[in-house]
Design a protein around this motif. Sequence first.
Motif, PDB file in Angstrom:
ATOM      1  N   ASP A  78       0.858  -1.116   0.106  1.00  0.00           N
ATOM      2  CA  ASP A  78       0.016   0.018  -0.056  1.00  0.00           C
ATOM      3  C   ASP A  78       1.057   1.314   0.096  1.00  0.00           C
ATOM      4  O   ASP A  78       2.075   1.161  -0.078  1.00  0.00           O
ATOM      5  N   THR A  79       0.159   2.258   0.046  1.00  0.00           N
ATOM      6  CA  THR A  79       1.129   3.500  -0.090  1.00  0.00           C
ATOM      7  C   THR A  79       0.780   4.599   0.998  1.00  0.00           C
ATOM      8  O   THR A  79       1.005   5.779   0.814  1.00  0.00           O
ATOM      9  N   TYR A  80       0.776   3.900   2.225  1.00  0.00           N
ATOM     10  CA  TYR A  80       0.440   4.965   3.337  1.00  0.00           C
ATOM     11  C   TYR A  80       1.521   5.802   3.663  1.00  0.00           C
ATOM     12  O   TYR A  80       2.941   5.415   3.694  1.00  0.00           O
ATOM     13  N   VAL A  81       1.509   7.180   3.835  1.00  0.00           N
ATOM     14  CA  VAL A  81       2.505   8.074   4.578  1.00  0.00           C
ATOM     15  C   VAL A  81       2.657   7.775   5.920  1.00  0.00           C
ATOM     16  O   VAL A  81       1.488   8.012   6.577  1.00  0.00           O
ATOM     17  N   GLY A  82       3.501   7.133   6.619  1.00  0.00           N
ATOM     18  CA  GLY A  82       3.410   6.763   7.989  1.00  0.00           C
ATOM     19  C   GLY A  82       3.052   5.438   8.015  1.00  0.00           C
ATOM     20  O   GLY A  82       2.940   4.413   6.983  1.00  0.00           O
ATOM     21  N   LYS A  83       2.537   4.784   9.162  1.00  0.00           N
ATOM     22  CA  LYS A  83       2.314   3.289   9.405  1.00  0.00           C
ATOM     23  C   LYS A  83       1.063   2.877   8.577  1.00  0.00           C
ATOM     24  O   LYS A  83      -0.052   3.575   8.783  1.00  0.00           O
TER      25      LYS A  83
ATOM     26  N   ARG B  17     -12.996  12.285   5.915  1.00  0.00           N
ATOM     27  CA  ARG B  17     -12.299  13.075   6.876  1.00  0.00           C
ATOM     28  C   ARG B  17     -11.891  12.610   8.181  1.00  0.00           C
ATOM     29  O   ARG B  17     -12.001  13.181   9.169  1.00  0.00           O
ATOM     30  N   ARG B  18     -11.477  11.228   8.181  1.00  0.00           N
ATOM     31  CA  ARG B  18     -11.310  10.685   9.298  1.00  0.00           C
ATOM     32  C   ARG B  18      -9.829  10.205   9.180  1.00  0.00           C
ATOM     33  O   ARG B  18      -9.066   9.943   8.087  1.00  0.00           O
ATOM     34  N   PRO B  19      -9.134   9.682  10.224  1.00  0.00           N
ATOM     35  CA  PRO B  19      -7.593   9.268  10.000  1.00  0.00           C
ATOM     36  C   PRO B  19      -7.616   8.107   9.238  1.00  0.00           C
ATOM     37  O   PRO B  19      -8.682   7.381   8.967  1.00  0.00           O
ATOM     38  N   ALA B  20      -6.201   7.623   8.948  1.00  0.00           N
ATOM     39  CA  ALA B  20      -6.269   6.497   7.993  1.00  0.00           C
ATOM     40  C   ALA B  20      -6.883   5.319   8.828  1.00  0.00           C
ATOM     41  O   ALA B  20      -6.814   5.117   9.987  1.00  0.00           O
ATOM     42  N   GLY B  21      -7.665   4.229   8.282  1.00  0.00           N
ATOM     43  CA  GLY B  21      -8.171   3.193   8.640  1.00  0.00           C
ATOM     44  C   GLY B  21      -8.686   2.309   7.720  1.00  0.00           C
ATOM     45  O   GLY B  21      -8.314   2.301   6.654  1.00  0.00           O
ATOM     46  N   ILE B  22      -9.280   1.292   8.083  1.00  0.00           N
ATOM     47  CA  ILE B  22      -9.464   0.019   7.383  1.00  0.00           C
ATOM     48  C   ILE B  22     -11.147   0.035   6.927  1.00  0.00           C
ATOM     49  O   ILE B  22     -11.457   0.202   5.629  1.00  0.00           O
ATOM     50  N   LYS B  23     -11.938   0.010   7.799  1.00  0.00           N
ATOM     51  CA  LYS B  23     -13.272  -0.290   7.538  1.00  0.00           C
ATOM     52  C   LYS B  23     -14.109   0.529   8.604  1.00  0.00           C
ATOM     53  O   LYS B  23     -13.903   0.385   9.931  1.00  0.00           O
ATOM     54  N   TRP B  24     -14.960   1.462   8.140  1.00  0.00           N
ATOM     55  CA  TRP B  24     -15.807   2.102   9.107  1.00  0.00           C
ATOM     56  C   TRP B  24     -17.400   1.542   9.030  1.00  0.00           C
ATOM     57  O   TRP B  24     -17.784   1.194   7.606  1.00  0.00           O
ATOM     58  N   VAL B  25     -17.627   1.384   9.945  1.00  0.00           N
ATOM     59  CA  VAL B  25     -19.129   0.937  10.161  1.00  0.00           C
ATOM     60  C   VAL B  25     -20.075   2.006  10.760  1.00  0.00           C
ATOM     61  O   VAL B  25     -19.739   2.291  11.848  1.00  0.00           O
ATOM     62  N   LEU B  26     -21.279   2.020  10.164  1.00  0.00           N
ATOM     63  CA  LEU B  26     -22.278   2.966  10.667  1.00  0.00           C
ATOM     64  C   LEU B  26     -23.195   2.184  11.384  1.00  0.00           C
ATOM     65  O   LEU B  26     -23.644   0.991  11.234  1.00  0.00           O
ATOM     66  N   THR B  27     -23.537   2.502  12.790  1.00  0.00           N
ATOM     67  CA  THR B  27     -24.662   1.821  13.654  1.00  0.00           C
ATOM     68  C   THR B  27     -26.004   2.396  13.449  1.00  0.00           C
ATOM     69  O   THR B  27     -26.003   3.768  13.892  1.00  0.00           O
ATOM     70  N   MET B  28     -26.823   1.643  12.917  1.00  0.00           N
ATOM     71  CA  MET B  28     -28.175   2.343  12.845  1.00  0.00           C
ATOM     72  C   MET B  28     -29.218   1.803  14.502  1.00  0.00           C
ATOM     73  O   MET B  28     -30.246   2.227  14.543  1.00  0.00           O
ATOM     74  N   GLY B  29     -28.495   1.431  15.417  1.00  0.00           N
ATOM     75  CA  GLY B  29     -29.188   0.967  16.818  1.00  0.00           C
ATOM     76  C   GLY B  29     -29.834  -0.120  16.752  1.00  0.00           C
ATOM     77  O   GLY B  29     -29.845  -0.906  15.671  1.00  0.00           O
TER      78      GLY B  29
END
Length: 363
Positions: A210-215, A350-362
């Motif tokens: 991958d091509t991340y700048v940083g970890k 607009r979130r820091p680097a990550g893999i998967k964001w999950v929305l919770t509908m409750g």
Amino acid sequence: MRALVVNPPTSGLRMEQVPDPTPGPDEVKVRVLEGGICGTDREIVAGRYGSPPPGRKDLVLGHENFGKVVEVGRSVQDLRVGDEVVATVRRGCGVCRFCRTQRSDFCETGMFTERGIKGRDGYFAEFYVDRPEYLVRIPRVHRLTAVLLEPLSVAEKAVQQARRVLDRTEGPPGTIAGRPRTALVVGTGALGMLSVFVLADEGFEVTAVDTYVGKCPASSVLSTVGVRYRDASAGLSVLGTERFDLILEATGSAALDFELATLLAPNGCLLLLGLPADDHRPFPVPGADLVRRLVLQNQAIVGSVNASRRYFAQGLRHLTLFRRRWGTVAEQLVTERLPWTDFASVVNGRRPAGIKWVLTMGG
Ligand code: BGC
């Protein structure tokens, strides 16, 4: 009920009131608990992909899903209220030989629909209704990873396609002429990482780039599964003269795809999963060199999209195996779960680097 709605090809995503769906006699109603966001959603929100249902301007977004059955139509036998389920994405055209035999992932007419993507409302809503044949029941042990099952199904199908190509050389299972098969996975987002797990489980020697700048956010998971990571931010030359039997691309850059073809071993397979998000201007490709290599070295370039229900079942089996071998690695792909009212920051990146964001509908 509330839903996250887009207006393709206009960009943007809003939360709106839409009609609460009522199940027919052969349908169930599902309360959505979680939805995963992927590159396809971002493309749709940017107005570059996706289409609303016929006669409408708006589309309920969302195809990676996990929910709980809350109502069951009177002729439904296979599901009960309280069952937890993941729904498949594609609905067949009803006409072609593949769609008529539960293989709409190979639809020939292009007249299929996809929930949350093409011509049919998706799952980023409080509820949806569907027929049981499109729903996969989730054992409780997989609750925390159920939302990854849809992308995992895509990885399962893709790896199976590539294996069929590689099997042309008919070594013993998992090997080519007595040595382990090597794989390069390009992109360490959720689809890339789930593919890493499938390939590592099947005995491939896997390298991920991958091509991340940083970890790289996936680095600790990669070391748990024994997969080497290479930082390719300065280019693919970091791989030196290595060549790979299978290259799986999950980034969505057409220019990169052609460069990757030069890293294939003889008899290798380049498997393309990413929808190009680059602009659509033409770019030069050393075509004669590429074709010469493909022909003289029996190489194949294969595209793979979507997955039919059988790959969801295969994915569930793999989730059990992953857990047995590597503990919580699949859980660790979920970078953050956040309330779906916070959708804007995730979708707009607009979130820091990550893999998967999950929305919770409750619920
Ligand atoms: C989805 C697939 C779908 C593809 C093309 C992917 O993000 O996971 O189910 O077929 O997009 O629309």
